[in-house]
Write an enzyme that holds these catalytic residues in place. Structure first.
Site, PDB file in Angstrom:
ATOM      1  N   CYS A  72      -4.160  -1.073  -2.331  1.00  0.00           N
ATOM      2  CA  CYS A  72      -4.135   0.366  -2.599  1.00  0.00           C
ATOM      3  C   CYS A  72      -4.921   0.586  -3.883  1.00  0.00           C
ATOM      4  O   CYS A  72      -4.606  -0.007  -4.921  1.00  0.00           O
ATOM      5  CB  CYS A  72      -2.694   0.852  -2.766  1.00  0.00           C
ATOM      6  SG  CYS A  72      -2.531   2.575  -3.303  1.00  0.00           S
ATOM      7  N   ASN A  73      -5.952   1.416  -3.816  1.00  0.00           N
ATOM      8  CA  ASN A  73      -6.792   1.640  -4.979  1.00  0.00           C
ATOM      9  C   ASN A  73      -6.041   2.353  -6.095  1.00  0.00           C
ATOM     10  O   ASN A  73      -6.201   2.024  -7.278  1.00  0.00           O
ATOM     11  CB  ASN A  73      -8.025   2.450  -4.583  1.00  0.00           C
ATOM     12  CG  ASN A  73      -9.048   1.633  -3.838  1.00  0.00           C
ATOM     13  OD1 ASN A  73      -9.992   1.116  -4.413  1.00  0.00           O
ATOM     14  ND2 ASN A  73      -8.862   1.500  -2.527  1.00  0.00           N
ATOM     15  N   THR A  74      -5.214   3.338  -5.736  1.00  0.00           N
ATOM     16  CA  THR A  74      -4.471   4.077  -6.752  1.00  0.00           C
ATOM     17  C   THR A  74      -3.508   3.162  -7.495  1.00  0.00           C
ATOM     18  O   THR A  74      -3.410   3.191  -8.722  1.00  0.00           O
ATOM     19  CB  THR A  74      -3.698   5.248  -6.113  1.00  0.00           C
ATOM     20  OG1 THR A  74      -4.604   6.065  -5.365  1.00  0.00           O
ATOM     21  CG2 THR A  74      -3.031   6.107  -7.175  1.00  0.00           C
ATOM     22  N   GLU A  81      -2.700   9.190   7.735  1.00  0.00           N
ATOM     23  CA  GLU A  81      -1.259   9.004   7.835  1.00  0.00           C
ATOM     24  C   GLU A  81      -0.640   9.811   8.980  1.00  0.00           C
ATOM     25  O   GLU A  81       0.411   9.440   9.509  1.00  0.00           O
ATOM     26  CB  GLU A  81      -0.583   9.386   6.514  1.00  0.00           C
ATOM     27  CG  GLU A  81      -0.853   8.417   5.375  1.00  0.00           C
ATOM     28  CD  GLU A  81      -0.134   7.084   5.531  1.00  0.00           C
ATOM     29  OE1 GLU A  81       0.907   7.042   6.212  1.00  0.00           O
ATOM     30  OE2 GLU A  81      -0.616   6.071   4.959  1.00  0.00           O
ATOM     31  N   TYR A 127      -0.100   8.552  -2.885  1.00  0.00           N
ATOM     32  CA  TYR A 127       0.091   8.237  -4.293  1.00  0.00           C
ATOM     33  C   TYR A 127      -0.910   8.985  -5.183  1.00  0.00           C
ATOM     34  O   TYR A 127      -0.677   9.149  -6.378  1.00  0.00           O
ATOM     35  CB  TYR A 127      -0.094   6.731  -4.530  1.00  0.00           C
ATOM     36  CG  TYR A 127       1.115   5.879  -4.227  1.00  0.00           C
ATOM     37  CD1 TYR A 127       2.230   6.380  -3.539  1.00  0.00           C
ATOM     38  CD2 TYR A 127       1.146   4.547  -4.630  1.00  0.00           C
ATOM     39  CE1 TYR A 127       3.318   5.569  -3.275  1.00  0.00           C
ATOM     40  CE2 TYR A 127       2.241   3.730  -4.377  1.00  0.00           C
ATOM     41  CZ  TYR A 127       3.323   4.252  -3.685  1.00  0.00           C
ATOM     42  OH  TYR A 127       4.412   3.449  -3.422  1.00  0.00           O
ATOM     43  N   GLY A 128      -2.033   9.375  -4.612  1.00  0.00           N
ATOM     44  CA  GLY A 128      -3.119   9.962  -5.387  1.00  0.00           C
ATOM     45  C   GLY A 128      -2.729  11.098  -6.317  1.00  0.00           C
ATOM     46  O   GLY A 128      -3.128  11.123  -7.486  1.00  0.00           O
ATOM     47  N   ASP A 174       0.857  -1.187   0.000  1.00  0.00           N
ATOM     48  CA  ASP A 174       0.000   0.000   0.000  1.00  0.00           C
ATOM     49  C   ASP A 174       0.890   1.233   0.000  1.00  0.00           C
ATOM     50  O   ASP A 174       2.076   1.164   0.323  1.00  0.00           O
ATOM     51  CB  ASP A 174      -0.915   0.013   1.229  1.00  0.00           C
ATOM     52  CG  ASP A 174      -1.860   1.205   1.230  1.00  0.00           C
ATOM     53  OD1 ASP A 174      -2.615   1.357   0.254  1.00  0.00           O
ATOM     54  OD2 ASP A 174      -1.830   2.007   2.182  1.00  0.00           O
ATOM     55  N   SER A 175       0.295   2.357  -0.340  1.00  0.00           N
ATOM     56  CA  SER A 175       1.034   3.618  -0.329  1.00  0.00           C
ATOM     57  C   SER A 175       1.386   4.065   1.085  1.00  0.00           C
ATOM     58  O   SER A 175       2.230   4.937   1.273  1.00  0.00           O
ATOM     59  CB  SER A 175       0.213   4.709  -1.013  1.00  0.00           C
ATOM     60  OG  SER A 175      -1.002   4.933  -0.304  1.00  0.00           O
ATOM     61  N   CYS A 188     -10.622   3.904  -1.221  1.00  0.00           N
ATOM     62  CA  CYS A 188      -9.241   4.046  -0.765  1.00  0.00           C
ATOM     63  C   CYS A 188      -9.145   3.271   0.530  1.00  0.00           C
ATOM     64  O   CYS A 188     -10.006   3.434   1.413  1.00  0.00           O
ATOM     65  CB  CYS A 188      -8.873   5.519  -0.552  1.00  0.00           C
ATOM     66  SG  CYS A 188      -7.238   5.761   0.197  1.00  0.00           S
ATOM     67  N   THR A 189      -8.132   2.450   0.677  1.00  0.00           N
ATOM     68  CA  THR A 189      -8.058   1.591   1.865  1.00  0.00           C
ATOM     69  C   THR A 189      -7.727   2.370   3.136  1.00  0.00           C
ATOM     70  O   THR A 189      -7.808   1.823   4.233  1.00  0.00           O
ATOM     71  CB  THR A 189      -7.037   0.452   1.667  1.00  0.00           C
ATOM     72  OG1 THR A 189      -5.785   0.988   1.222  1.00  0.00           O
ATOM     73  CG2 THR A 189      -7.554  -0.552   0.646  1.00  0.00           C
ATOM     74  N   HIS A 190      -7.371   3.648   2.999  1.00  0.00           N
ATOM     75  CA  HIS A 190      -7.218   4.494   4.186  1.00  0.00           C
ATOM     76  C   HIS A 190      -8.579   4.867   4.792  1.00  0.00           C
ATOM     77  O   HIS A 190      -8.691   5.093   6.002  1.00  0.00           O
ATOM     78  CB  HIS A 190      -6.484   5.801   3.842  1.00  0.00           C
ATOM     79  CG  HIS A 190      -5.020   5.655   3.621  1.00  0.00           C
ATOM     80  ND1 HIS A 190      -4.492   5.101   2.472  1.00  0.00           N
ATOM     81  CD2 HIS A 190      -3.957   6.017   4.390  1.00  0.00           C
ATOM     82  CE1 HIS A 190      -3.168   5.127   2.550  1.00  0.00           C
ATOM     83  NE2 HIS A 190      -2.824   5.673   3.696  1.00  0.00           N
TER      84      HIS A 190
END
Length: 270
Positions: A74-76, A153, A43-44, A11-12, A185-187
Protein backbone atom coordinates in the site's frame (compact mmCIF):
# COMPACT_ATOMS: atom_id res chain seq x y z
CA UNK A 1 11.76 -24.22 8.93
CA UNK A 2 11.98 -20.46 8.33
CA UNK A 3 11.96 -20.97 4.56
CA UNK A 4 8.45 -22.41 4.80
CA UNK A 5 7.03 -19.52 6.80
CA UNK A 6 4.70 -17.28 4.78
CA UNK A 7 5.33 -13.83 3.39
CA UNK A 8 2.81 -11.37 4.82
CA UNK A 9 1.11 -8.71 2.69
CA UNK A 10 -0.96 -5.78 3.98
CA UNK A 11 -3.03 -3.21 2.13
CA UNK A 12 -5.85 -0.78 2.76
CA UNK A 13 -8.11 -3.02 0.67
CA UNK A 14 -7.92 -5.22 -2.42
CA UNK A 15 -5.20 -3.22 -4.19
CA UNK A 16 -2.36 -5.28 -2.76
CA UNK A 17 -3.73 -8.28 -4.65
CA UNK A 18 -1.94 -6.82 -7.68
CA UNK A 19 1.31 -7.40 -5.79
CA UNK A 20 0.25 -10.89 -4.71
CA UNK A 21 -0.51 -11.74 -8.33
CA UNK A 22 3.09 -10.95 -9.27
CA UNK A 23 4.42 -13.02 -6.35
CA UNK A 24 2.32 -15.98 -7.43
CA UNK A 25 3.73 -15.60 -10.95
CA UNK A 26 7.39 -14.91 -10.11
CA UNK A 27 7.76 -16.73 -6.77
CA UNK A 28 5.23 -19.57 -6.98
CA UNK A 29 6.79 -21.61 -4.17
CA UNK A 30 6.20 -18.96 -1.52
CA UNK A 31 3.42 -19.33 1.04
CA UNK A 32 1.34 -16.15 1.34
CA UNK A 33 -0.87 -14.47 3.92
CA UNK A 34 -2.75 -11.36 2.81
CA UNK A 35 -4.73 -8.88 4.90
CA UNK A 36 -6.80 -6.12 3.33
CA UNK A 37 -8.36 -3.48 5.58
CA UNK A 38 -11.38 -3.01 3.32
CA UNK A 39 -13.66 -1.90 6.17
CA UNK A 40 -11.58 1.26 6.66
CA UNK A 41 -10.53 1.80 3.05
CA UNK A 42 -9.53 4.23 1.58
CA UNK A 43 -6.48 5.30 3.56
CA UNK A 44 -5.65 8.21 1.25
CA UNK A 45 -7.88 10.86 2.89
CA UNK A 46 -6.98 9.80 6.44
CA UNK A 47 -4.46 11.53 8.68
CA UNK A 48 -0.92 10.20 8.89
CA UNK A 49 -1.53 9.22 12.52
CA UNK A 50 -4.58 7.14 11.57
CA UNK A 51 -2.73 5.41 8.75
CA UNK A 52 0.16 4.54 11.05
CA UNK A 53 -2.23 3.15 13.69
CA UNK A 54 -4.18 1.05 11.20
CA UNK A 55 -0.98 -0.21 9.56
CA UNK A 56 0.44 -1.36 12.89
CA UNK A 57 -2.82 -3.18 13.68
CA UNK A 58 -2.44 -5.13 10.44
CA UNK A 59 1.24 -5.79 11.12
CA UNK A 60 0.47 -7.12 14.60
CA UNK A 61 -2.14 -9.48 13.14
CA UNK A 62 0.32 -10.93 10.63
CA UNK A 63 3.15 -11.22 13.13
CA UNK A 64 0.96 -13.68 15.05
CA UNK A 65 0.91 -15.78 11.86
CA UNK A 66 4.70 -16.19 12.08
CA UNK A 67 5.55 -14.45 8.81
CA UNK A 68 9.17 -14.37 7.60
CA UNK A 69 8.86 -11.12 5.63
CA UNK A 70 6.41 -8.22 5.51
CA UNK A 71 5.38 -6.46 2.30
CA UNK A 72 3.51 -3.19 2.80
CA UNK A 73 1.56 -3.43 -0.45
CA UNK A 74 0.00 0.00 0.00
CA UNK A 75 1.61 3.25 -1.11
CA UNK A 76 -0.16 5.37 1.51
CA UNK A 77 0.92 3.05 4.32
CA UNK A 78 4.43 2.82 2.89
CA UNK A 79 4.76 6.60 2.86
CA UNK A 80 3.44 6.94 6.41
CA UNK A 81 4.79 3.94 8.28
CA UNK A 82 7.54 2.04 6.44
CA UNK A 83 10.54 3.50 8.23
CA UNK A 84 9.14 3.10 11.75
CA UNK A 85 8.07 -0.48 11.05
CA UNK A 86 11.47 -1.39 9.58
CA UNK A 87 13.16 -0.04 12.70
CA UNK A 88 11.08 -2.18 15.07
CA UNK A 89 10.70 -5.52 13.27
CA UNK A 90 13.34 -8.24 13.16
CA UNK A 91 12.16 -9.56 9.79
CA UNK A 92 12.72 -7.95 6.36
CA UNK A 93 10.16 -5.24 5.52
CA UNK A 94 9.51 -4.07 1.97
CA UNK A 95 7.53 -1.05 0.74
CA UNK A 96 6.31 -0.25 -2.76
CA UNK A 97 7.61 3.28 -3.36
CA UNK A 98 11.37 2.94 -3.91
CA UNK A 99 11.13 0.05 -6.41
CA UNK A 100 8.63 2.08 -8.44
CA UNK A 101 10.87 5.14 -8.52
CA UNK A 102 13.88 3.12 -9.64
CA UNK A 103 11.92 1.65 -12.53
CA UNK A 104 10.57 5.06 -13.57
CA UNK A 105 14.01 6.71 -13.57
CA UNK A 106 15.28 3.87 -15.74
CA UNK A 107 12.33 4.08 -18.14
CA UNK A 108 12.09 7.82 -18.80
CA UNK A 109 13.71 9.24 -21.93
CA UNK A 110 12.60 12.87 -21.73
CA UNK A 111 12.92 13.33 -17.97
CA UNK A 112 9.22 13.98 -17.37
CA UNK A 113 7.61 11.50 -14.99
CA UNK A 114 4.04 11.54 -13.74
CA UNK A 115 2.87 10.05 -10.45
CA UNK A 116 -0.76 9.24 -9.67
CA UNK A 117 -1.81 8.10 -6.22
CA UNK A 118 -4.04 8.75 -3.26
CA UNK A 119 -4.19 12.15 -1.57
CA UNK A 120 -2.03 10.83 1.26
CA UNK A 121 0.67 9.44 -1.03
CA UNK A 122 0.82 12.55 -3.21
CA UNK A 123 0.80 14.89 -0.19
CA UNK A 124 3.73 12.98 1.34
CA UNK A 125 5.90 13.84 -1.66
CA UNK A 126 7.59 10.45 -1.31
CA UNK A 127 7.81 9.65 -5.00
CA UNK A 128 9.02 13.09 -6.06
CA UNK A 129 11.61 13.16 -3.31
CA UNK A 130 12.91 9.67 -4.09
CA UNK A 131 13.13 10.37 -7.83
CA UNK A 132 14.88 13.71 -7.51
CA UNK A 133 17.35 12.32 -4.97
CA UNK A 134 18.50 10.03 -7.77
CA UNK A 135 18.26 12.49 -10.67
CA UNK A 136 17.51 16.09 -9.59
CA UNK A 137 16.90 17.23 -13.17
CA UNK A 138 13.86 15.00 -13.65
CA UNK A 139 10.54 16.85 -13.67
CA UNK A 140 7.93 15.07 -11.52
CA UNK A 141 4.25 15.92 -11.94
CA UNK A 142 2.04 14.40 -9.24
CA UNK A 143 -1.74 14.04 -9.27
CA UNK A 144 -4.09 12.66 -6.63
CA UNK A 145 -6.81 10.42 -8.08
CA UNK A 146 -8.96 9.64 -5.02
CA UNK A 147 -11.89 8.20 -6.98
CA UNK A 148 -9.83 5.35 -8.44
CA UNK A 149 -9.67 3.34 -5.20
CA UNK A 150 -13.44 3.52 -4.76
CA UNK A 151 -13.95 2.25 -8.31
CA UNK A 152 -11.79 -0.79 -7.61
CA UNK A 153 -13.13 -1.51 -4.12
CA UNK A 154 -16.72 -1.44 -5.45
CA UNK A 155 -15.76 -3.83 -8.28
CA UNK A 156 -16.59 -1.31 -11.02
CA UNK A 157 -13.19 -1.28 -12.70
CA UNK A 158 -14.53 -2.96 -15.86
CA UNK A 159 -17.39 -0.48 -16.35
CA UNK A 160 -18.07 2.60 -18.46
CA UNK A 161 -18.21 4.58 -15.21
CA UNK A 162 -14.54 3.70 -14.64
CA UNK A 163 -13.63 4.86 -18.15
CA UNK A 164 -15.36 8.20 -17.60
CA UNK A 165 -13.77 8.86 -14.21
CA UNK A 166 -10.27 7.87 -15.35
CA UNK A 167 -10.53 10.03 -18.48
CA UNK A 168 -11.71 13.06 -16.53
CA UNK A 169 -9.16 12.58 -13.73
CA UNK A 170 -6.15 12.27 -16.03
CA UNK A 171 -7.12 15.06 -18.43
CA UNK A 172 -4.58 17.53 -17.03
CA UNK A 173 -1.72 15.00 -17.20
CA UNK A 174 -2.24 14.40 -20.90
CA UNK A 175 -0.89 17.88 -21.62
CA UNK A 176 2.28 17.48 -19.52
CA UNK A 177 4.33 15.66 -22.21
CA UNK A 178 5.05 12.73 -19.91
CA UNK A 179 6.76 9.65 -21.23
CA UNK A 180 6.48 7.69 -17.95
CA UNK A 181 3.65 7.40 -15.43
CA UNK A 182 3.94 5.69 -12.05
CA UNK A 183 0.82 3.92 -10.81
CA UNK A 184 1.47 5.02 -7.25
CA UNK A 185 -1.32 3.00 -5.68
CA UNK A 186 -1.58 -0.77 -5.81
CA UNK A 187 -5.28 -0.48 -6.66
CA UNK A 188 -4.51 1.29 -9.93
CA UNK A 189 -3.15 -1.68 -11.96
CA UNK A 190 -6.70 -3.04 -12.04
CA UNK A 191 -7.48 0.08 -14.09
CA UNK A 192 -4.33 -0.23 -16.18
CA UNK A 193 -5.97 -0.87 -19.60
CA UNK A 194 -8.14 2.23 -19.18
CA UNK A 195 -5.25 4.37 -17.90
CA UNK A 196 -3.07 3.26 -20.82
CA UNK A 197 -5.81 4.07 -23.31
CA UNK A 198 -6.28 7.55 -21.84
CA UNK A 199 -2.57 8.39 -21.63
CA UNK A 200 -1.63 6.82 -24.96
CA UNK A 201 0.77 4.07 -25.98
CA UNK A 202 3.79 6.40 -25.91
CA UNK A 203 3.56 6.67 -22.11
CA UNK A 204 5.23 3.84 -20.16
CA UNK A 205 3.19 2.80 -17.12
CA UNK A 206 5.15 1.73 -14.04
CA UNK A 207 3.38 -0.65 -11.67
CA UNK A 208 5.04 0.13 -8.32
CA UNK A 209 3.69 -3.06 -6.77
CA UNK A 210 4.96 -5.34 -9.52
CA UNK A 211 8.39 -3.69 -9.36
CA UNK A 212 8.51 -4.53 -5.66
CA UNK A 213 8.72 -8.26 -6.33
CA UNK A 214 12.29 -7.93 -7.56
CA UNK A 215 13.25 -6.55 -4.16
CA UNK A 216 11.30 -9.28 -2.37
CA UNK A 217 13.11 -11.94 -4.39
CA UNK A 218 16.50 -10.36 -3.70
CA UNK A 219 15.88 -10.23 0.06
CA UNK A 220 14.65 -13.82 0.16
CA UNK A 221 17.95 -14.90 -1.39
CA UNK A 222 20.05 -12.53 0.71
CA UNK A 223 18.63 -13.86 3.99
CA UNK A 224 18.51 -17.45 2.67
CA UNK A 225 14.79 -17.75 3.40
CA UNK A 226 13.44 -18.49 -0.09
CA UNK A 227 11.09 -21.46 -0.33
CA UNK A 228 12.66 -23.29 -3.25
CA UNK A 229 10.62 -26.52 -3.25
CA UNK A 230 6.94 -26.15 -2.52
CA UNK A 231 4.62 -27.50 -5.24
CA UNK A 232 1.51 -26.75 -3.16
CA UNK A 233 2.01 -23.22 -1.88
CA UNK A 234 -0.44 -22.15 0.83
CA UNK A 235 -2.31 -18.88 0.38
CA UNK A 236 -4.59 -17.38 3.01
CA UNK A 237 -6.61 -14.21 2.60
CA UNK A 238 -8.17 -12.01 5.28
CA UNK A 239 -10.32 -8.90 5.05
CA UNK A 240 -11.84 -6.53 7.61
CA UNK A 241 -14.85 -5.95 5.34
CA UNK A 242 -17.18 -8.03 3.19
CA UNK A 243 -15.74 -11.41 2.32
CA UNK A 244 -18.26 -11.72 -0.53
CA UNK A 245 -17.05 -8.60 -2.34
CA UNK A 246 -13.40 -9.33 -1.53
CA UNK A 247 -13.69 -12.87 -2.95
CA UNK A 248 -15.43 -11.61 -6.07
CA UNK A 249 -12.62 -9.19 -6.89
CA UNK A 250 -9.84 -11.54 -5.78
CA UNK A 251 -11.11 -14.46 -7.83
CA UNK A 252 -11.44 -12.23 -10.90
CA UNK A 253 -7.93 -10.84 -10.51
CA UNK A 254 -6.10 -13.96 -9.28
CA UNK A 255 -7.84 -16.60 -11.42
CA UNK A 256 -7.51 -19.58 -11.39
CA UNK A 257 -6.70 -19.20 -7.67
CA UNK A 258 -9.79 -20.03 -5.58
CA UNK A 259 -9.91 -17.32 -2.92
CA UNK A 260 -12.06 -17.93 0.14
CA UNK A 261 -11.23 -15.11 2.53
CA UNK A 262 -11.94 -14.84 6.25
CA UNK A 263 -13.13 -11.72 8.04
CA UNK A 264 -11.17 -10.25 10.94
CA UNK A 265 -11.76 -7.22 13.16
CA UNK A 266 -8.89 -4.85 13.90
CA UNK A 267 -8.94 -2.24 16.62
CA UNK A 268 -12.73 -2.08 16.86
CA UNK A 269 -12.92 0.94 14.52
CA UNK A 270 -14.62 1.30 11.18
Amino acid sequence: MKNQQPIGFIDSGVGGLTVVKEVMKQLPNENIIYLGDTARCPYGPRSTEEVITFTWQMVDFLLKKDIKMLVIACNTATAAALESIKEKLLIPVVGVILPGTRAAVKATKNGRIGVIGTKGTVASGSYKRAIQEKVPEIKVISLACPKFVSIVESNQYHTSVAKKIVSESLFSLRRQHLDTLILGCTHYPLLRPIIQNVMGETVTLIDSGAETIGEVSMLLDYFSIANKKNPQARRAFYTTGSTLLFNEIANDWLAPENVDSKQVILGGEK
